[in-house]
Design an enzyme around this catalytic site. Structure first.
Site, PDB file in Angstrom:
ATOM      1  N   GLY A 187       3.375  -4.462  41.415  1.00  0.00           N
ATOM      2  CA  GLY A 187       3.037  -4.256  42.822  1.00  0.00           C
ATOM      3  C   GLY A 187       2.772  -2.824  43.213  1.00  0.00           C
ATOM      4  CG  LEU A 188       4.805   0.373  41.265  1.00  0.00           C
ATOM      5  CD1 LEU A 188       5.211   1.355  40.179  1.00  0.00           C
ATOM      6  CD2 LEU A 188       5.589   0.649  42.553  1.00  0.00           C
ATOM      7  CG  LEU A 189      -1.570   0.064  40.261  1.00  0.00           C
ATOM      8  CD1 LEU A 189      -2.154  -0.399  38.933  1.00  0.00           C
ATOM      9  CD2 LEU A 189      -2.151   1.431  40.651  1.00  0.00           C
ATOM     10  N   GLY A 190      -0.651  -2.326  44.458  1.00  0.00           N
ATOM     11  CA  GLY A 190      -1.047  -3.279  45.492  1.00  0.00           C
ATOM     12  C   GLY A 190      -0.825  -2.786  46.904  1.00  0.00           C
ATOM     13  N   GLY A 191      -0.822  -1.465  47.081  1.00  0.00           N
ATOM     14  CA  GLY A 191      -0.614  -0.919  48.420  1.00  0.00           C
ATOM     15  C   GLY A 191       0.845  -0.750  48.758  1.00  0.00           C
TER      16      GLY A 191
ATOM     17  CE1 TYR B  10       7.227 -15.410  30.690  1.00  0.00           C
ATOM     18  CE2 TYR B  10       5.301 -16.579  31.493  1.00  0.00           C
ATOM     19  CZ  TYR B  10       5.859 -15.463  30.901  1.00  0.00           C
ATOM     20  OH  TYR B  10       5.061 -14.407  30.540  1.00  0.00           O
TER      21      TYR B  10
ATOM     22  CB  SER C 172       2.241  -6.005  34.672  1.00  0.00           C
ATOM     23  OG  SER C 172       2.870  -5.359  35.749  1.00  0.00           O
ATOM     24  N   PRO C 173      -1.223  -6.523  35.990  1.00  0.00           N
ATOM     25  CG  PRO C 173      -2.727  -7.981  37.001  1.00  0.00           C
ATOM     26  CD  PRO C 173      -1.498  -7.971  36.135  1.00  0.00           C
TER      27      PRO C 173
END
Length: 323
Positions: A216-220, A53, A211-212
């Site tokens: 970001g696709l599940l973050g609105g 990282y 990647s829960p």
């Protein structure tokens, strides 16, 4: 903050894990230090990083940022369950990556130096190394445990049968073996339910989803796009195009419930068998506070059933594809 054991171990960790991948390339060091301080204030004691990282800011930069934070004292290191990873190529020479005994030895010393600590709580294999036998890997890890340089070993991105092979090889050596598996797992990506989660449960591994919010696709994401505050690109844009109807149904359902989509996605993971702590990787302090809201959210069975309707899961293998 709630705490739970990491798999079958006696180690207690917070139900959220602070991911640090943004520290360096996207989050300045001072801001990263503030995020880690607030994480401790809120009871998060589980931090995850990796030797690779830093990326555009330089490989290893993230570990350096964490090490500089530890060096400030105030029991920062003592209050942190520190997880890092080995596997990625850190240089151009033949043995600068993967899981040979030579690279494991060199990589752990380099991580300890960057992290400014003398031990790593959870040392994770970032990927399976198909070219290195388990006898070699476990021998190297046993030496590090005996030296006190690592305490527990984890895996990341392993298949179910990789977990089984690893644990049976460790059992033959009377070694604890794996304590955790870090996998891609969220409402949009549930493939680990086929074999990884059953293997983790059988062998007593704690599962740490990365990647829960699925980038970001599940973050609105649809609402944010309509408001002009977000634009997706690359693989996230391709996934959004393919799953737009599902994501719209999900955001509509979240609105019905009166909760943020991201809060629901994290709260859902916390109900899953074997899941210890989803990794939240904030770029800003505001994103950290948003993730903490999920701990206050309880999803009833009706809500869980509706989420399964929107994002169908998998039965364990082989029942998922055979009688």
């Amino acid at each position: 903050m709630e705490y739970t054991h990491l798999g079958r171990t006696g180690l207690r960790v917070s139900r959220l894990c602070l991911g640090t991948m943004n520290f360096g390339p996207h989050t300045e060091e001072a801001d990263a230090h503030q995020i880690m301080d607030v994480a401790h204030e809120q009871g998060i004691n589980f931090f995850d990083t990796a030797n690779i990282y830093g990326f555009s800011a330089g490989k290893g930069r993230t570990e350096q940022i964490i090490g500089n934070w530890f060096a400030q004292g105030g029991d920062r290191r003592e209050r942190t369950v520190l997880a890092t990873k080995v596997y990625a190529d850190m240089g151009d020479w033949p043995n600068d990556g993967k899981l040979s005994a030579l690279n494991i030895r060199r990589a752990v010393e380099a991580s300890l130096k960057r992290l400014r600590t003398d031990y790593i709580d959870l040392y994770q294999m970032h990927h399976i190394d198909r070219a290195t036998p388990w006898e070699e890997i476990w021998q190297a890890m046993e030496v590090l445990v005996a030296q006190g340089k690592i305490l527990y070993v984890g895996s990341s991105n392993f298949a179910g049968w990789h977990i089984a092979r690893a644990q049976e090889a460790a059992r033959a050596r009377n070694f604890l073996g794996l304590s955790s598996e870090q996998s891609l797992y969220n409402l949009l990506e549930r493939s680990v339910e086929l074999e990884v989660l059953p293997a983790a449960e059988h062998y007593g591994l704690g599962v740490i989803p990365w990647s829960p919010l699925h980038s970001g696709l599940l973050g609105g994401v649809l609402r944010k796009e309509s408001e002009g505050v977000r634009r997706t690109s690359g693989r996230a844009a391709e996934m959004l195009a393919a799953k737009r109807e599902q994501i719209q149904a999900y955001e509509d359902f979240a609105a019905e419930l009166g909760h943020e989509p991201g809060d629901i996605a994290l709260a859902w993971l916390l109900t899953r068998p074997a899941v210890t702590a989803p990794i939240v990787g904030p770029r800003t302090l505001e994103q950290l506070h948003a993730a903490l809201r999920s701990l206050e959210l309880t999803l009833d069975q009706k809500t869980l059933d509706r989420l399964d309707e929107i994002f169908p899961g998998h039965r364990p293998a082989p029942e998922a594809y055979a009688w």
